[in-house]
Design a protein around this motif. Structure first.
Motif, PDB file in Angstrom:
ATOM      1  N   TYR B 304       0.855  -1.187   0.000  1.00 60.87           N
ATOM      2  CA  TYR B 304       0.000   0.000   0.000  1.00 60.87           C
ATOM      3  C   TYR B 304       0.895   1.242   0.000  1.00 60.87           C
ATOM      4  CZ  TYR B 304      -4.117  -2.818   0.923  1.00 60.87           C
ATOM      5  OH  TYR B 304      -5.136  -3.716   0.813  1.00 60.87           O
ATOM      6  N   TYR B 324      -3.840   5.572   1.731  1.00 61.62           N
ATOM      7  CA  TYR B 324      -2.974   4.633   1.026  1.00 61.62           C
ATOM      8  C   TYR B 324      -3.822   3.740   0.133  1.00 61.62           C
ATOM      9  CZ  TYR B 324       0.345   5.880   4.716  1.00 61.62           C
ATOM     10  OH  TYR B 324       1.162   6.556   5.557  1.00 61.62           O
ATOM     11  N   SER B 325      -3.202   3.235  -0.921  1.00 60.91           N
ATOM     12  CA  SER B 325      -3.922   2.306  -1.769  1.00 60.91           C
ATOM     13  C   SER B 325      -2.952   1.307  -2.383  1.00 60.91           C
ATOM     14  CB  SER B 325      -4.659   3.065  -2.878  1.00 60.91           C
ATOM     15  OG  SER B 325      -5.293   2.138  -3.733  1.00 60.91           O
ATOM     16  N   ASP B 326      -3.445   0.133  -2.651  1.00 61.58           N
ATOM     17  CA  ASP B 326      -2.639  -0.833  -3.396  1.00 61.58           C
ATOM     18  C   ASP B 326      -3.195  -0.981  -4.799  1.00 61.58           C
ATOM     19  OD1 ASP B 326      -4.974  -2.213  -3.014  1.00 61.58           O
ATOM     20  OD2 ASP B 326      -3.996  -4.091  -2.444  1.00 61.58           O
TER      21      ASP B 326
END
Lengths: 185, 431
Positions: B304, B324-326
């Motif tokens: 992430y 946050y991001s994946d």
């Protein structure tokens, strides 16, 4: 009025469980109207009580308990309102092309042993809270006001409207029984 | 069938206005002896003359007596035992232990006092400020901020209304629907292909299927390194809206989100609710935040990466949100100065058994969240990521964790407290 006793200034977990378990559970049962929600609410109250035992100022332990129960009960009502949860009918569940087994059938809410419990469950939360505190738990109007923070006039009116709602429910149920009896003849 | 009116009831016109409607709300108070005397006398007099109100009074008296005679329900066995509420149980902080030692047997008191001294010493050595302020974690508000931020990231698909269903383990006993109207935005996949996803995932295009008579494509999303199925998504051909989404965590279907109805063709409403004062800043501002004393990782575990930070400056106690991001899921990390006020946490947040190194609390549902304390800060993580991801991320983030001597010590304390509880219950049984 139910017998209440003065606890130690700062009771332990077991003290609370032994002395107040039945009170907490029964109030939760009357407020929620079913065993599962009652157990959840009662455990929530219990945890909240225990988390805050060190902050409890010696005084009326019962009042504190009722206040916590009231707060958690009304919080729960508000939460469920915010998310607007509604029961879902099975046919509404849009399954993808290969239908999977749908959710379990909605269980027919079994009729409670007395119409009173069902009637109680149909009252608006504030009216239910008022009659549970006053008539089931045996609090005076002043005590109800202290627990809820409502003005005395509001307490009076909510107790009355709660009882009136119950009476109306019982009257309607009785009329229905009568009509069903007539139809059979 | 009223009796002839009594003269004293008709003394002034004011009394004539006392109708049944005026008296009716006083009936309960009269029954309970809570009606002050002039009014009570007036009502009693009215009852003599008014069969309708008298019948109402009797009905209310009956309702009251039924309520008073409701059977006492037996408490389900074990409802309040410590093991039953283990997941909800909060270990009292040291100060609390000291107080609860009052009235115990002298030996126990001595042990506990000694224990508290050592705990205090350990905390002091570890640099943990036991006096640091407690902050309330307003979970509903954080959730709202997280969802707003997550929405902001997606492209907007105007929808007149939607009705979707959520299901997750430990969620509502029956599947429940959430209706929202006037929805203006929803995440939209990249129609050109799954390039928005990070290298973490492999995406396979599955069969074309039908949901709600709409043509849609199923995507299977797997974790690249292990091939484990993570997500199945049914994407509407025409709009790109996710019609149905099933999330898998540790091989189990952990969550289903599906539309029950969707109106893409109606007049699209304008935004009806304006989100809170959120300022989404670019990651470039991270340096400024760091200078100001905020410590935010640019990467979390499981791939992430930081997308944005958001400063809730106008909201006391919740100043910073990192998003946050994946590529597939969004996780918000809220950082508040101060220690979490556990007593103010929603009681449905249970202690996380998997995180044995800290005292963390989790709520299930959408989004799922975990709260814990870390070096003068309270961290709240919210996200739609599967539970195994959330736990891995939390584990890798700093936390107030006991050093090993004090961890051992904590276990010892636990036993002492349990022993003292046993003592208390023994004396309670035998008065």
């Amino acid at each position: 009025m139910r017998q209440r006793q003065d606890p130690d200034p700062r009771p332990s977990w077991d003290d609370v469980a032994d002395r107040y378990g039945a009170t907490i559970y029964n109030m939760a049962y009357r407020l929620t109207g079913n065993p599962d929600d009652a157990a959840d609410l009662a455990q929530d109250v219990f945890v909240r009580v225990y988390r805050n035992l060190d902050r409890y100022q010696p005084g009326t332990f019962d009042g504190w308990l009722y206040r916590i129960t009231k707060n958690l009960f009304l919080d729960g009502i508000r939460r469920s309102r915010r998310f607007r949860m509604e029961p879902l009918a099975q046919e509404n569940w849009n399954e993808p092309a290969c239908p999977q087994p749908g959710p379990a059938d909605l269980i027919e809410r079994r009729l409670l042993e007395s119409g009173l419990e069902e009637g109680l469950g149909r009252l608006a939360p504030n009216f239910r809270l008022a009659v549970v505190l006053c008539d089931v738990e045996g609090l005076t109007y002043d005590e109800v006001a202290a627990v809820t923070g409502w003005p005395l006039g509001t307490v009076r009116s909510r107790i009355h409207r709660g009882r009136k709602g119950l009476k109306a429910y019982l009257d309607a149920a009785a009329a229905e029984d009568l009509a069903a009896g007539d139809a059979r003849e | 069938m009223q009796r002839p009116p009594r003269t004293w009831l008709q003394v002034t016109p004011v009394n004539e206005r006392h109708t049944c409607a005026d008296h009716e709300p006083e009936l309960s108070a009269l029954l309970d002896g809570q009606l002050a005397e002039p009014a009570a006398a007036r009502l009693r007099a009215h009852l003599v003359d008014c069969p309708g109100c008298l019948a109402e009074l009797e009905g209310i008296r009956r309702a009251r007596s039924l309520l008073r005679s409701l059977p006492v329900r037996a408490v389900p066995a074990g409802l309040f035992t410590q093991s039953a509420v283990e997941g909800l149980y909060v270990s009292p902080p040291p100060r609390r232990i000291q107080r609860s030692a009052m009235g115990l047997r002298p030996l126990l008191v001595a042990m506990l006092v000694a224990a508290v001294v050592v705990v205090t010493a350990v905390f002091a050595l570890g640099g943990i400020d036991s006096q640091s302020a407690l902050v309330a974690v307003d979970v509903p508000r954080l959730v709202a901020h997280h969802l707003d931020a997550a929405d902001d990231r997606g492209e907007v698909v105007p929808m007149a209304s939607e009705r979707l269903v959520l299901e997750w383990p430990g969620g509502p006993a029956e599947p429940a629907t959430v209706s929202r109207s006037a929805v203006v935005s929803a995440p939209q996949p990249d129609v050109e292909g799954p390039t928005v996803l990070s290298d973490k995932y492999e995406v396979a295009v599955g069969s074309t299927e039908q949901i709600m008579d709409r043509r849609c494509v199923r995507l299977d999303v797997r974790i690249a390194t292990t091939g484990e199925l993570r997500e199945q998504v049914w994407i509407d051909d025409a709009s790109g809206v996710f019609l149905r989404r099933e999330t898998y965590s540790s091989g189990e279907r952990a969550r289903t989100v599906a539309y029950l109805s969707l109106d893409l063709d109606g007049p699209s409403p304008q935004a009806t609710s304006t989100p809170g004062p959120i300022t989404v800043s670019s990651p470039a501002q991270l340096g400024a935040l760091r200078t100001a004393g905020w410590s935010l990782p640019t990467e979390l575990a499981r791939g992430y990466t930081l997308e944005a930070t958001s400063v809730h400056s106008s909201t006391p106690g919740m100043p910073l949100q990192a998003i946050y991001s994946d590529g597939l899921y969004t996780v918000s990390l809220f950082v508040q100065p101060g220690q979490p006020d556990l007593s103010a946490l929603p009681t449905d947040m249970a202690q996380v058994a998997e995180l044995t190194d800290r005292r963390a609390y989790a709520m299930s549902g959408l989004p799922a969240g975990i709260v814990w304390g870390s070096e003068h800060h309270t961290l709240t993580m919210l996200g739609d990521a599967p539970r195994d991801d959330l736990l891995a991320i939390a584990t890798a983030l700093p936390a107030d964790r006991p050093t090993s001597p004090s961890a051992r010590f904590g276990r010892g304390m636990r036993r002492v407290i349990d022993a003292s509880r046993a003592t208390i219950s023994a004396t309670t049984v035998d008065p």
